[in-house]
Motif scaffolding. Structure first.
Motif, PDB file in Angstrom:
ATOM      1  N   THR A 333      43.852  25.892  19.113  1.00  0.00           N
ATOM      2  CA  THR A 333      44.101  27.081  19.938  1.00  0.00           C
ATOM      3  C   THR A 333      42.883  27.471  20.763  1.00  0.00           C
ATOM      4  O   THR A 333      42.982  28.358  21.601  1.00  0.00           O
ATOM      5  N   ILE A 334      41.740  26.823  20.509  1.00  0.00           N
ATOM      6  CA  ILE A 334      40.506  27.220  21.181  1.00  0.00           C
ATOM      7  C   ILE A 334      40.377  26.522  22.525  1.00  0.00           C
ATOM      8  O   ILE A 334      41.072  25.538  22.805  1.00  0.00           O
ATOM      9  N   ASP A 335      39.481  27.029  23.336  1.00  0.00           N
ATOM     10  CA  ASP A 335      39.143  26.382  24.599  1.00  0.00           C
ATOM     11  C   ASP A 335      38.531  25.015  24.287  1.00  0.00           C
ATOM     12  O   ASP A 335      37.533  24.920  23.583  1.00  0.00           O
ATOM     13  N   ARG A 336      39.138  23.954  24.814  1.00  0.00           N
ATOM     14  CA  ARG A 336      38.686  22.601  24.465  1.00  0.00           C
ATOM     15  C   ARG A 336      37.248  22.350  24.907  1.00  0.00           C
ATOM     16  O   ARG A 336      36.564  21.488  24.346  1.00  0.00           O
ATOM     17  N   ARG A 337      36.754  23.108  25.892  1.00  0.00           N
ATOM     18  CA  ARG A 337      35.375  22.933  26.341  1.00  0.00           C
ATOM     19  C   ARG A 337      34.364  23.465  25.336  1.00  0.00           C
ATOM     20  O   ARG A 337      33.185  23.141  25.407  1.00  0.00           O
ATOM     21  N   LEU A 338      34.830  24.293  24.398  1.00  0.00           N
ATOM     22  CA  LEU A 338      33.940  24.848  23.373  1.00  0.00           C
ATOM     23  C   LEU A 338      34.015  24.079  22.060  1.00  0.00           C
ATOM     24  O   LEU A 338      33.359  24.466  21.090  1.00  0.00           O
ATOM     25  N   LYS A 339      34.809  23.007  22.028  1.00  0.00           N
ATOM     26  CA  LYS A 339      34.977  22.249  20.796  1.00  0.00           C
ATOM     27  C   LYS A 339      33.651  21.607  20.385  1.00  0.00           C
ATOM     28  O   LYS A 339      32.964  20.983  21.198  1.00  0.00           O
ATOM     29  N   ASN A 340      33.291  21.784  19.099  1.00  0.00           N
ATOM     30  CA  ASN A 340      32.064  21.223  18.508  1.00  0.00           C
ATOM     31  C   ASN A 340      30.796  21.744  19.177  1.00  0.00           C
ATOM     32  O   ASN A 340      29.741  21.109  19.086  1.00  0.00           O
ATOM     33  N   LYS A 341      30.875  22.870  19.862  1.00  0.00           N
ATOM     34  CA  LYS A 341      29.688  23.469  20.471  1.00  0.00           C
ATOM     35  C   LYS A 341      29.136  24.556  19.568  1.00  0.00           C
ATOM     36  O   LYS A 341      29.888  25.311  18.964  1.00  0.00           O
ATOM     37  N   GLU A 342      27.827  24.646  19.497  1.00  0.00           N
ATOM     38  CA  GLU A 342      27.163  25.674  18.722  1.00  0.00           C
ATOM     39  C   GLU A 342      26.293  26.517  19.640  1.00  0.00           C
ATOM     40  O   GLU A 342      25.823  26.049  20.683  1.00  0.00           O
ATOM     41  N   ILE A 343      26.059  27.754  19.242  1.00  0.00           N
ATOM     42  CA  ILE A 343      25.207  28.654  20.020  1.00  0.00           C
ATOM     43  C   ILE A 343      23.757  28.439  19.596  1.00  0.00           C
ATOM     44  O   ILE A 343      23.408  28.640  18.422  1.00  0.00           O
ATOM     45  N   LYS A 344      22.939  28.016  20.511  1.00  0.00           N
ATOM     46  CA  LYS A 344      21.538  27.760  20.184  1.00  0.00           C
ATOM     47  C   LYS A 344      20.798  29.081  19.976  1.00  0.00           C
ATOM     48  O   LYS A 344      21.019  30.043  20.700  1.00  0.00           O
ATOM     49  N   PRO A 345      19.874  29.105  18.994  1.00  0.00           N
ATOM     50  CA  PRO A 345      19.191  30.372  18.644  1.00  0.00           C
ATOM     51  C   PRO A 345      18.040  30.707  19.583  1.00  0.00           C
ATOM     52  O   PRO A 345      16.890  30.852  19.152  1.00  0.00           O
ATOM     53  N   ASN A 346      18.307  30.803  20.861  1.00  0.00           N
ATOM     54  CA  ASN A 346      17.297  31.250  21.816  1.00  0.00           C
ATOM     55  C   ASN A 346      18.006  31.951  22.966  1.00  0.00           C
ATOM     56  O   ASN A 346      19.238  31.932  23.065  1.00  0.00           O
ATOM     57  N   ILE A 350      21.950  31.820  24.221  1.00  0.00           N
ATOM     58  CA  ILE A 350      22.835  32.995  24.219  1.00  0.00           C
ATOM     59  C   ILE A 350      23.449  33.201  25.601  1.00  0.00           C
ATOM     60  O   ILE A 350      24.655  33.449  25.734  1.00  0.00           O
ATOM     61  N   LEU A 351      22.623  33.086  26.638  1.00  0.00           N
ATOM     62  CA  LEU A 351      23.143  33.259  28.002  1.00  0.00           C
ATOM     63  C   LEU A 351      24.151  32.171  28.344  1.00  0.00           C
ATOM     64  O   LEU A 351      25.167  32.433  29.015  1.00  0.00           O
ATOM     65  N   HIS A 352      23.886  30.951  27.876  1.00  0.00           N
ATOM     66  CA  HIS A 352      24.844  29.864  28.118  1.00  0.00           C
ATOM     67  C   HIS A 352      26.165  30.129  27.387  1.00  0.00           C
ATOM     68  O   HIS A 352      27.248  29.860  27.925  1.00  0.00           O
ATOM     69  N   ALA A 353      26.065  30.686  26.173  1.00  0.00           N
ATOM     70  CA  ALA A 353      27.276  31.013  25.416  1.00  0.00           C
ATOM     71  C   ALA A 353      28.084  32.094  26.134  1.00  0.00           C
ATOM     72  O   ALA A 353      29.323  32.012  26.206  1.00  0.00           O
ATOM     73  N   ILE A 354      27.407  33.096  26.670  1.00  0.00           N
ATOM     74  CA  ILE A 354      28.109  34.151  27.414  1.00  0.00           C
ATOM     75  C   ILE A 354      28.801  33.568  28.643  1.00  0.00           C
ATOM     76  O   ILE A 354      29.948  33.912  28.959  1.00  0.00           O
ATOM     77  N   TRP A 355      28.112  32.629  29.329  1.00  0.00           N
ATOM     78  CA  TRP A 355      28.707  32.000  30.502  1.00  0.00           C
ATOM     79  C   TRP A 355      29.950  31.188  30.116  1.00  0.00           C
ATOM     80  O   TRP A 355      30.962  31.208  30.830  1.00  0.00           O
ATOM     81  N   CYS A 356      29.890  30.500  28.984  1.00  0.00           N
ATOM     82  CA  CYS A 356      31.053  29.734  28.520  1.00  0.00           C
ATOM     83  C   CYS A 356      32.220  30.664  28.191  1.00  0.00           C
ATOM     84  O   CYS A 356      33.384  30.348  28.483  1.00  0.00           O
ATOM     85  N   LEU A 357      31.925  31.806  27.596  1.00  0.00           N
ATOM     86  CA  LEU A 357      32.982  32.759  27.264  1.00  0.00           C
ATOM     87  C   LEU A 357      33.597  33.362  28.519  1.00  0.00           C
ATOM     88  O   LEU A 357      34.814  33.589  28.585  1.00  0.00           O
TER      89      LEU A 357
END
Length: 737
Positions: A333-346, A350-357
């Protein structure tokens, strides 16, 4: 040799067998962890002794711990180490948050009436909690999602208690509510008008400061509750049951608001007689305002009482890892572009994660659905009392009470039923989107039906009647009351014996009043010349009574039924929208997704939303209360036609936007969720779920010398090779080779 090595590599590794005293040691260590003896565990922690534990990595997680406060763990309390206990404590915490919402709304009305707030002060005091929440939502979503979310909710309950204390301090230490001699405005010739002068209000700044501090703490606490608490519950229940659990958690807010509203209504009843008997000024105003500060202190105690149990929950409840593994086997059910992606702790991660969302259409459509949901609630809360006052000639206090009853009954019912339906039907996300869109359309239809409920219009002198052609529409003053010195500071409607409504006894020209059986009667009213006369016990002729005239509207219950039904269907989408947000991103991204949701919704609802709604309300005003300084203070009467059209346009636009957003999400769903698959040549379908694909190679005389054929269902297909008019299964030819 190669075959021997291959056989050796293909052997399944057997688990080591534990025998004798090793088995007893294993059982003893498990016994210690099962019964959770506090002293040995504490010694182990302080002595830095490694914990030898044999566990299955597939079903155990280091974050799954016991219910306890640090080393203090008791076996008898482990029965509470489950999601049901957390849900109960979460429900109570949300209840206290809702009580604060209601008490803040009530106390803000007191501040407006007693402290002479400016427009900027009103806007700041009303919206600072939403603005504070949107500023910290992403921070809480990122850091809280990586830590113990139950402890973050416990910290939020502490902030709720501190905010309640901050709201209570001004009512306890400073005189906000002042006693004035209440003198009803009657017609008195030669009355002097009030002079515009600037009044100094002591302690105004300090009271506003404490109110803002309380609002900021209240707004920050809400983010931890609604972001981390919701994701914690979702992670510890099966997907098919999550709708029911989240529905229970979500109805805690409106239920708490109702409880706080009732408490605030009681606080408005001031113990005047007891306060007058008190010795000393400080003691007098503390008695007068004690119901206010006691209400806030009670909420603080309730909030603090949930803190300690919430601190005892581990990061993950027992069985959480097993539940996560089961959810991985569910359809994607998730966005396939986010599959197996993790949020890096910097910061860059975080900004890249917000852009993906932000690039996730499913998430963004539901975020804006949450915005329309909040704006619909605020629009109804403002426009419905005005509509009831205009259409059914209700006094403001009664219209506000009826609005609250309709709105919160429909809200609680809709939220719970929406989650219950999702739970029972086990809807996937595509069906949830359809469900939300259909609910929005039905709510619009039911909303429009309310405007077909008509009642007989009562004459209102100066508003829709012109004092028997002696006055002017839009002007309450007429020759019969021009010398009375009337003001519009208080709307105190009276109904004359001529079945006509007047703004106040003064504008009706009444010179005397009595109280008969808890009903005020008025006498010698110069503007009332017609109608049946009646006498009181003393033989005096009654010209008017307090309150609005009876419209004899028998269809009013039908209006209430339509509007409650429309509110129910509006709120059916609350829980499904939350579930789509949680299921459209990976499990490790849930808190960030909810953080972005509240960042955008709180920002839009706190800044442009109230300004636009307030401007629309001012546009519909027909008669303003203008004070002695010439400033507009309050709108008493609204233009019926403008009010109806404005209310309809805003409501239909918001709910229509919800429907279109969900249809767009439905249109983009397959592209966002499903993997891209190369298209094969178009097959020929020969029956239900059965395919037959045939291709031949021909010689120069157009005779088939070699062909292959795919026959069967898509899940179990067989390939046949045809050579020299004989058919051979492909597996048979490979075996021969």
């Amino acid at each position: 040799m190669a075959q021997d090595e291959k056989k050796t590599s293909d052997k399944v590794k057997e688990a080591p067998v534990v025998e004798g005293h090793e088995l007893r040691k294993t059982e003893e260590s498990r016994k210690i962890e099962t019964y959770l003896v506090t002293v040995p565990i504490a010694v182990k922690k302080f002595g830095d002794i490694p914990d030898k534990k044999i566990s299955d990595p597939n079903y155990n997680d280091s974050s799954e711990g016991p219910f306890g406060l640090g080393p203090f763990v008791f076996p008898c309390l482990q029965r509470f180490n489950n999601v049901h206990s957390f849900l109960i404590l979460y429900f109570l915490t949300v209840n206290t948050h809702g009580m604060i919402f209601a008490l803040v709304d009530k106390s803000l009305n007191v501040y407006k009436s007693q402290l002479s707030l400016s427009i900027l002060d009103k806007f700041l005091l009303d919206g600072i909690d939403y603005f504070a929440g949107c500023m910290v939502a992403m921070f809480i979503g990122y850091f809280g999602g990586r830590g113990n979310r139950a402890k973050w909710v416990a910290a939020a309950s502490i902030l709720i208690g501190l905010s309640a204390i901050a709201f209570a301090i001004p009512f306890y230490n400073y005189e906000i509510i002042k006693l004035h001699e209440i003198k009803e405005e009657l017609c008195e010739e030669g009355k002097t008008a009030k002079v515009c002068e600037e009044t100094f209000i002591p302690h105004k700044s300090i009271c506003i400061f404490f109110f803002i501090c309380g609002q900021i703490l209240h707004g920050i606490a809400g983010m931890s509750i609604y972001i981390l608490g919701v994701t914690f519950i979702f992670d510890h229940v099966p997907t098919k049951s999550s709708g029911f659990y989240l529905a229970i958690a979500d109805v805690g807010l409106p239920i708490g608001y109702i409880v706080g509203f009732v408490a605030g209504k009681q606080a408005f009843t001031l113990p005047v007689q007891e306060a007058m008997q008190a010795v000393g000024h400080i003691q007098r105003f503390r008695i007068l305002q004690r119901r206010w500060w006691k209400s806030f202190f009670t909420v603080a105690v309730l909030a603090f009482s949930t803190t300690l149990p919430l601190f005892c929950f581990p990061s993950s409840l027992p069985g959480a890892q097993k539940l996560r593994l089961e959810k991985r086997n569910e359809p994607p059910t998730i966005d396939r572009r986010l599959k197996n992606k993790e949020i890096k702790p910097n910061l860059k991660g975080i900004l890249h994660a917000i852009w993906c969302l932000l690039r996730n259409p499913l998430l963004m459509t539901q975020i804006f659905c949450k915005v329309t949901e909040s704006l619909t609630f605020k629009t109804t809360l403002l426009f419905l009392p005005e509509y009831l006052q205009t259409r059914f000639l209700m006094v403001p206090s009664r219209s506000v009470s009826i609005t609250g009853s309709l709105l919160f009954i429909g809200s609680i019912t809709g939220r719970f039923i929406g989650g219950f339906i999702i739970d029972r039907l086990e809807m996937n996300n595509k069906n949830k989107l359809k469900f939300i869109a259909i609910s929005a359309v039905i709510s619009i239809v039911l909303f429009l039906l309310t405007f077909f409920v008509e009642c007989e219009t009562v004459k209102f002198e100066g508003i829709n009647d012109d004092y028997h052609s002696l006055g002017v529409l839009g002007n309450l003053t007429a020759p019969c009351n021009v010398d009375c010195g009337c003001t519009t500071s208080d709307y105190n409607a009276v109904c004359g014996r001529d079945e006509t409504q007047y703004f106040s006894p003064c504008f009706a020209g009444c010179e005397a009043t009595k109280t008969l059986q808890k009903e005020k009667t008025y006498y010698n009213c110069s503007c009332i010349k017609e109608g049946l006369t009646s006498t009181d016990d003393e033989g005096h002729y009654i010209d008017a009574v307090s309150g609005t005239c009876d419209t004899k509207c028998l269809t009013m219950p039908l209006f209430f039924a339509f509007y409650v039904s429309a509110t129910v269907f509006c709120n059916l989408s609350v829980v499904p929208a939350i579930l789509i947000i949680l299921q459209s991103v990976p499990a490790s991204w849930n808190s960030m997704g909810m953080g972005l949701t509240f960042t955008m919704s709180r920002l839009i609802v706190s800044l442009p939303g109230p300004l636009l709604i307030e401007a629309a309300s001012d546009f519909t005003c027909h008669f303003w209360d203008i004070n002695e300084c010439g400033k507009k203070v309050h709108c008493w009467i609204f233009d019926k036609e403008n009010l109806v059209y404005t209310f309809q346009i805003i409501f239909i636009s918001l709910q229509g936007s919800t429907g279109f957003l969900c249809l767009y999400g439905l249109y983009r769903y397959d592209y966002v969720v499903k993997e891209k698959i190369e298209k094969l040549p178009t097959p020929f379908y020969g029956g239900d779920s059965v395919c037959s694909w045939h291709r031949s190679y021909l010689n120069s005389s157009q005779e088939s010398v070699f062909s292959y054929q795919l026959v069967g269902s898509w899940h179990s297909a067989k390939i046949f090779i045809s050579m020299d008019k004989h058919h051979y299964p492909l597996s048979h030819l490979l075996a021969l080779e």
